[in-house]
Design a protein around this motif. Structure first.
Motif, PDB file in Angstrom:
ATOM      1  N   UNK A  27       0.820  -1.220   0.000  1.00 20.76           N
ATOM      2  CA  UNK A  27       0.000   0.000   0.000  1.00 20.76           C
ATOM      3  C   UNK A  27       0.853   1.269   0.000  1.00 20.76           C
ATOM      4  N   UNK A  28       2.105   1.175   0.423  1.00 20.56           N
ATOM      5  CA  UNK A  28       3.001   2.341   0.330  1.00 20.56           C
ATOM      6  C   UNK A  28       3.309   2.665  -1.131  1.00 20.56           C
ATOM      7  N   UNK A  29       3.301   1.632  -1.972  1.00 23.82           N
ATOM      8  CA  UNK A  29       3.629   1.818  -3.393  1.00 23.82           C
ATOM      9  C   UNK A  29       2.412   1.869  -4.306  1.00 23.82           C
ATOM     10  N   UNK A  30       1.251   1.473  -3.796  1.00 22.01           N
ATOM     11  CA  UNK A  30       0.078   1.314  -4.671  1.00 22.01           C
ATOM     12  C   UNK A  30      -0.413   2.631  -5.265  1.00 22.01           C
ATOM     13  N   UNK A  31      -0.271   3.735  -4.532  1.00 26.76           N
ATOM     14  CA  UNK A  31      -0.747   5.022  -5.058  1.00 26.76           C
ATOM     15  C   UNK A  31       0.032   5.419  -6.304  1.00 26.76           C
ATOM     16  N   UNK A  32       1.367   5.250  -6.258  1.00 28.72           N
ATOM     17  CA  UNK A  32       2.186   5.577  -7.430  1.00 28.72           C
ATOM     18  C   UNK A  32       1.901   4.640  -8.591  1.00 28.72           C
ATOM     19  N   UNK A  33       1.688   3.372  -8.300  1.00 25.38           N
ATOM     20  CA  UNK A  33       1.323   2.422  -9.363  1.00 25.38           C
ATOM     21  C   UNK A  33      -0.020   2.789  -9.971  1.00 25.38           C
ATOM     22  N   UNK A  34      -0.972   3.193  -9.111  1.00 25.61           N
ATOM     23  CA  UNK A  34      -2.287   3.594  -9.602  1.00 25.61           C
ATOM     24  C   UNK A  34      -2.213   4.809 -10.506  1.00 25.61           C
TER      25      UNK A  34
END
Length: 498
Positions: A456-463
């Motif tokens: 979830x720390x990386x999911x925003x950037x992936x999104x």
């Protein structure tokens, strides 16, 4: 002036002697070509232009196509809404019209047109017989659809066609809806509903004495009871409708959706809106390249397996590739083992090399692939993209933290038989087996929490990177999740600007 070459053209020319030779098969088409074709909807564009040529058969096809492209209206709403009396089709049509900024076409507003001799003739017929002959009605539709607002903003036909003959003539004239909605409800409900129907003569809004009464006293006072809403008259109209609708529906086999109208009007509207905003399945050549993203325990592996089984895609699991490379004792496998042995993260460059080797194999190129377990962060996604391994469908499987903990931390394995159990969903059959069950270290609460937090720390950037991706609730029956994924794969990519 010389046109700039497409970015892939030098590659295609370079490969031509070897890859485009008629004696070699399959041809290795540069991946940029189909990617561009799908993103820009080239196949659908060519299909539409060919349809227009065959329908209108212009003397000068080139000029005709230029004008067609300049209109740029292939994606405006072209909707037909049908349904029995009191099904609410006019209300739904009006709401859709407002939401989509389109034009509502009804028998009433067509014959009320002031500047049309055809409308004037239709009014005379209506005054005499309370009906408009089909040829006149179709002429009115044809005339109205040439108006600039209909050309630019599209149209919604309310209750038309009324017969199969009308449907066939409309099709012959090249008037082709993109979506057809049919509302359905039991006759008893419709008769009861029709008795309470009221109309605002100023706005033509429809109200109901029980279900939808206006709060404003001024509006209440001017409402009128429409003609022909008695129980007998409604029953007669329903009989005629049922006789005709079964002959109309075969005219629209692939663009039709039936919606239950015996539910709140808002629910009917949102179902209708979802349908008309969706694209139909494309006939364009298409090789799926699917990327599944989500925290551990979200069901990526299961969904990838289902996709591979049904559509013949190559199931590419990054974790499994690492294990296979080590087991094969290849050069890259030995390199990977040197990192795993030290319990050090395998560098992205090594993983990318391994992935590239797998995705370049002919089965992936021909059949397509479903990738999961990579990328895990923005840098990895950018590296995947820069090397040309660009997915054309991306799905985020979202599952609440509590559900993930429940799914993973309660997993157990029997060290004697190797059988897998889950303390909640698949408990061991005996106390003896339960006593010897073991938990894999990766399923410990601390390990799961760490992995989920990292995702979830990386999911925003992936999104943000995959901003066109589809987000799916993964906390439901796996086959329901699969249906959502499947729908996202077989339907075309959304067109920008819609």
């Amino acid at each position: 002036m010389t046109q700039p070459a497409a970015p892939w053209l030098p590659v295609a020319r370079q490969r031509a002697p070897r890859d485009m030779d008629a004696t070699s098969a399959p041809h290795l088409i540069p991946p940029e070509m189909p990617q561009y074709g799908e993103e820009k909807h080239v196949f659908e564009l060519m299909q539409t232009m060919l349809e227009q040529l065959l329908i209108y058969q212009p003397e000068d096809p080139i000029s005709f196509l230029i004008k067609h492209l300049q209109r740029d209206n292939d994606n405006v709403p072209k909707i037909v809404i049908l349904g029995p009396p009191a099904s609410g089709k006019t209300t739904i049509a009006m709401w859709l019209c407002k939401h989509l900024s389109s034009n509502l076409l009804t028998s009433d507003n067509l014959i009320e047109r002031k500047s049309s001799s055809v409308a004037e003739e239709a009014r005379k017929h209506y005054q005499k017989s309370k009906s408009v002959p089909s040829p006149l009605l179709i002429k009115l539709i044809q005339q109205r659809l040439t108006d600039e607002d209909c050309v630019k903003k599209g149209w919604i036909l309310d209750g038309i066609p009324e017969t199969r003959e009308q449907a066939l003539v409309i099709q012959t004239l090249g008037i082709a809806p993109r979506h057809v909605i049919v509302l359905s409800a039991p006759d008893t409900v419709l008769i009861e509903r029709n008795l309470g129907k009221r109309i605002d003569p100023q706005t033509r809004e429809i109200y109901h004495t029980t279900f939808d009464w206006p709060p404003e006293l001024e509006v209440q006072n001017r409402l009128i009871e429409p003609e022909g809403i008695s129980e007998l008259e409604t029953a007669q109209k329903l009989l005629v409708y049922h006789r005709n609708i079964i002959r109309i529906l075969p005219s629209y086999p692939k663009i039709l959706k039936t919606i239950n109208a015996d539910q709140p009007c808002v629910d009917v509207f949102y179902q209708a809106l979802t349908f008309v905003q969706s694209g139909h399945r494309s006939n364009a050549p298409f090789t799926p390249r699917v990327l599944l993203l989500g925290p551990m325990g979200s069901g990526k592996r299961l969904q990838a397996g289902l996709l591979a089984q049904k559509y013949g895609l190559v199931n590419v699991c990054c974790g499994q590739l690492l294990k296979e490379a080590v087991a094969d004792k290849s050069k890259i496998g030995e390199l990977i083992w040197s990192f795993l042995e030290k319990k050090v993260t395998v560098p992205d460059s090594v993983i990318m090399k391994m992935l590239a080797e797998r995705l370049d194999r002919q089965d992936c190129v021909q059949k397509g692939w479903v990738l999961h377990g990579f990328p895990r962060d923005l840098d990895q996604a950018q590296k995947l993209d820069s090397l040309g391994y660009i997915p054309n469908r991306v799905f985020f499987l979202n599952v609440p933290f509590d559900s993930i903990m429940e799914r993973l931390t309660l997993r157990r394995v029997d060290p004697v038989t190797g059988e897998r159990y889950h303390l909640m969903y698949k408990p061991p059959p005996t106390m003896e087996i339960q006593a010897r069950l073991l938990q894999h270290p990766k399923d410990s609460e601390e390990r799961v929490k760490f992995k989920v937090d990292l995702y979830y720390r990386n999911s925003a950037e992936l999104g943000h990177f995959y901003r066109w991706a589809t987000t799916i609730n993964g906390d439901q029956d796996p086959y329901t999740v699969f249906e959502y994924i499947e729908s996202g794969i077989i339907n075309p990519l959304p067109k920008k600007g819609l």
